[in-house]
Enzyme design. Sequence first.
Site, PDB file in Angstrom:
ATOM      1  N   ASP A  48      -1.839   2.329  -8.578  1.00 30.87           N
ATOM      2  CA  ASP A  48      -1.114   1.203  -7.985  1.00 30.87           C
ATOM      3  C   ASP A  48      -0.785   0.192  -9.094  1.00 30.87           C
ATOM      4  O   ASP A  48      -0.902  -1.022  -8.899  1.00 30.87           O
ATOM      5  CB  ASP A  48      -1.912   0.545  -6.852  1.00 30.87           C
ATOM      6  CG  ASP A  48      -1.066  -0.427  -6.048  1.00 30.87           C
ATOM      7  OD1 ASP A  48       0.157  -0.502  -6.269  1.00 30.87           O
ATOM      8  OD2 ASP A  48      -1.640  -1.142  -5.203  1.00 30.87           O
TER       9      ASP A  48
ATOM     10  N   ASP B 165       6.031   0.609   0.297  1.00 33.02           N
ATOM     11  CA  ASP B 165       4.821   0.058  -0.321  1.00 33.02           C
ATOM     12  C   ASP B 165       4.902  -1.452  -0.522  1.00 33.02           C
ATOM     13  O   ASP B 165       5.928  -1.993  -0.921  1.00 33.02           O
ATOM     14  CB  ASP B 165       4.533   0.721  -1.670  1.00 33.02           C
ATOM     15  CG  ASP B 165       3.185   0.268  -2.195  1.00 33.02           C
ATOM     16  OD1 ASP B 165       2.189   0.550  -1.532  1.00 33.02           O
ATOM     17  OD2 ASP B 165       3.141  -0.404  -3.242  1.00 33.02           O
TER      18      ASP B 165
HETATM   19  O1  DOR Z   1      -1.578  -5.449  -5.117  1.00 28.47           O
HETATM   20  C1  DOR Z   1      -0.510  -4.927  -4.850  1.00 28.47           C
HETATM   21  N1  DOR Z   1       0.590  -5.150  -5.591  1.00 28.47           N
HETATM   22  N2  DOR Z   1      -0.441  -4.135  -3.769  1.00 28.47           N
HETATM   23  C2  DOR Z   1       0.735  -3.651  -3.317  1.00 28.47           C
HETATM   24  O2  DOR Z   1       0.719  -2.932  -2.353  1.00 28.47           O
HETATM   25  C3  DOR Z   1       1.996  -4.027  -3.996  1.00 28.47           C
HETATM   26  C4  DOR Z   1       1.773  -4.371  -5.408  1.00 28.47           C
HETATM   27  C5  DOR Z   1       2.942  -5.044  -6.074  1.00 28.47           C
HETATM   28  O3  DOR Z   1       4.077  -4.590  -5.886  1.00 28.47           O
HETATM   29  O4  DOR Z   1       2.733  -5.983  -6.843  1.00 28.47           O
END
Ligand code: DOR
Length: 424
Positions: free
Chosen positions: A302, A149
């Site tokens: 998320d 991810d």
């Molecule tokens: O906006 C995001 N932040 N999208 C991601 O895929 C990773 C995440 C992060 O780890 O801060």
Amino acid sequence: MKILIKNADAVLLDEVKRCDILIEDGVISRIGSISCPADRVIEASGKTVIPGIIDMHVHLREPGYEGKEDISSGCRAAVAGGVTQLCCMPNTDPVCDNAVVVNYIVNRAKEEGLCKVRPIGAITRGQKGESLADIGKMADAGAVALSDDGRSVMNSNIMRLAMEYASDFGLKCLCHCEDSALADGGVVNEGYNSTVCGLKGQLRAVEDIMISRDICLAQSLDLPVHICHVSTYSGVQIIRAAKANGVKVTAETCPQYFILTDDIITDFDTATKVNPPVREERDRLAVIEGLKDGTLDCIVTDHAPHAQKDKQVEYNLAAFGISGIETSFALSYTYLVKSGVFTLPQLMRRMSYNPARTLGLEGGQIAEGLPADLAIVDLGAEYVIDSSKFLSKGKNTPFNGYKVSGRVLKTFVDGEIKFDAEEL
Ligand code: DOR
């Protein structure tokens, strides 16, 4: 230990039922009209009991980025949001690509003893996309899924090997879909607003190409795959068609994609910067349609907490991410149930039951014999989101100041109260 919750409106799989819930030794032992002696009786008339939320896409940041969040603050924030079980992403430092880091997270979470924490291992070593991580050892140590991810595994052969190897251990790959070359440093959705603001955009194809690639692999190999944080109307169409063709694909989205559009970037507030970016009205409506017809199985957050210094910079330099774990229930309830899209049982399927089924996790519903992972909420309570009050270290949310309904009052994990709003 016996706890009796009296006169609650309990959210069961397909109905809301006025009943009492008896919890014995951490398990829901009876649902119905119950009068029996108990160590604690909680009067819940006028309140609603929901199954504990299972958030299968969370960044806890520990080890390595404890300035943004740590397992303690992340778990406190989780239970404050009605979350009883979460899966945490491996983009830590060191990356969670081996059994030692998986063990560390499992043990630290047990020490905290708040919600259930299920680590997600990296697909590739160091999330570099070059060679497979220690998948078997991570599975043995308790990893429940695999993901790089924050980036896609751009090498399709490595992704193929990952899907095959993961399936030998009963694990799924959770795919962050972003063609890095096409993204080319874009920070927002590419469209009218990116042009007006002079911010570099990301085409929908950045996401859609990798959704398509991972679905093609899943179809060719006849293996399951899960698509993370879907944000585009076209991505929803691709997944819908794949499901209709019998591909073993599941998918998730987040509140920012069914509530916001990129109109919010025009004041350059870096709290709106998230990856994938929030898009346009046709995308937002398609995400809601996808949730309605089952194309998108799960609502996750998320949850991506960041320190102020990561966000209080110019838009191009700011970190991507939204701190979302404390607001997901109220936002989802307000924008999907109060607005008439879903009934409450339909919403909880997407926030609890489906995530459990997608990853083979325990719980996900209120039923006799299951762990007493649940939350008492006051659906009638209206309040204004104030990120300065978050228990998460990450105060970065574009929803600050939004008026929502649905306050989490108490959260139970294995029958123990892990969050009590009255004690705040
Ligand atoms: O906006 C995001 N932040 N999208 C991601 O895929 C990773 C995440 C992060 O780890 O801060």
